[in-house]
Scaffold this active site. Sequence first.
Site: not given
Ligand code: SAH
Length: 467
Positions: A22, A226, A249, A271, A303-304, A332-333, A384
């Site tokens: 089999e 996020p 990024d 970076k 994020g956004d 967004t975060a 940030m």
């Molecule tokens: N455009 C992104 C923000 C970029 S600025 C947005 O809309 O979310 C980068 C900051 O976003 C970070 O310093 C932190 O404060 C926040 N951030 C991004 N990703 C995150 C995550 N997964 N958890 C918590 N904070 C986050």
Amino acid sequence: MDHFPIFVNLKGRRVVVSGAGETAVAKLRLLLKTAATISVYGLDVHPDIRTWAEAGKLRLSARPLQEGDATCAVLLYGANDDPAEDRRVAEIGRRAGAMVNIVDNLAESEFITPAIVDRDPVTVAIGTEGAAPVLARRIKAQVEEALPQSIGALARIGQGFRKQAEALPMGRRRRDFWSRFYFKRGPQALAKGGEIAAREALSELLDDSLNARADLGRVFLIGAGPGDPELLTLKARALLHEADVVIHDQLVTQPILELARREAIVVETGKKGFGPSWKQDDINALMIKHAAQGRHVVRLKSGDPTVFGRLDEEMDALDDAGVAWEIVPGITAASAAAASMGASLTKRGRNSSLRILTGHDMQGFAEHDWRDLAKPGATAAIYMGKRAATFIRGRLLMYGAPDNKPVTVVENASRPDQKILSTTLLALPELLTAARVDGPAILFLGMSPRAALEAADEIADKKTEIL
Ligand code: SAH
């Protein structure tokens, strides 16, 4: 990944199966789909194997495999259901230079046979490194469902047309032509008029594509969300899959980048650690250069893109260069972090507005309307904000915010290493250091996670009871 997936051309190559019961039958059913030269060795021959041997589909020797039987074999299967016998034949196979698989014995096999979805010439192989066969079967069932039988027919028709399609320049235009065929015109034509209609559709489509003027490049400014790839929009996902170039990024996570095509050029501009980050002008120049070559460029931001994304500089540069662009929003975060906390960003009776702030701007620590933020019930999502935490605390206390104003820190929102820390304004900077918050983090001023709120309510209730 221990097992590297490859597709081996078995046409005219020798495959040896030791065992004729089999277990061997199950493997042979798969092997017989190929044009391999198959030899089976074993006692107690299963009737199916006899039938295949009589039909000339394989060579049968109704005896155990012996030294010399595996000469020139590329693959050898030990399918005897007898560990000692399988080990013996595996050695013979190895000595003959064949790759060996002992059925259901991962540790002693050099290769494994994946679960297969067969829509010849489209073949999907699913492997879990032996970790979860049940999972592989489930995925197989899902893929079967997602790939209609007509895919095979279309792929065959397409295969016969590859030479003609070379009239289109390699790259985006040719890929677009094929995707229109496989996902739109092809299935429609096949359903209406069968293979002949599908072939006609292909010729028409080629004419259309050859007559269309060359596509100009475009830049899609896309929000990657996020971090969790499931939080990408469907549009972002599709565009990422189509992209020739992805410029992202540092905060964009690996599982999301893996959704790009293998051939796509992927450039990270953020970076890492203390390494240098790209200058905005260089990022702009890179997007423009690729778009000018007719490429489909995805500029991927965490994020956004419209929230602290330095989007305007990029849109302006693209406008100046006459490159078309489009924004695709992302989660967004703050939204992701609130979801993780089980909290609303706005709440009746608590806050009817929410501020989105940055901890620092081009001048350094950012100034805000501290008087307003210090008021009871004021809420803000601070991006940030880690390095500015001591500054923010100082300003808010100066404007009369209470020491115990709740602050929630959400680090790595939506990612496997997500952390939620609930604290007060007074304790915030020390907490960030003590808890080693190194990842991206959102600070929610005036908000607690749901569980903490409930606990606080319970304590309050108890106090009332005691009183
Ligand atoms: N455009 C992104 C923000 C970029 S600025 C947005 O809309 O979310 C980068 C900051 O976003 C970070 O310093 C932190 O404060 C926040 N951030 C991004 N990703 C995150 C995550 N997964 N958890 C918590 N904070 C986050």
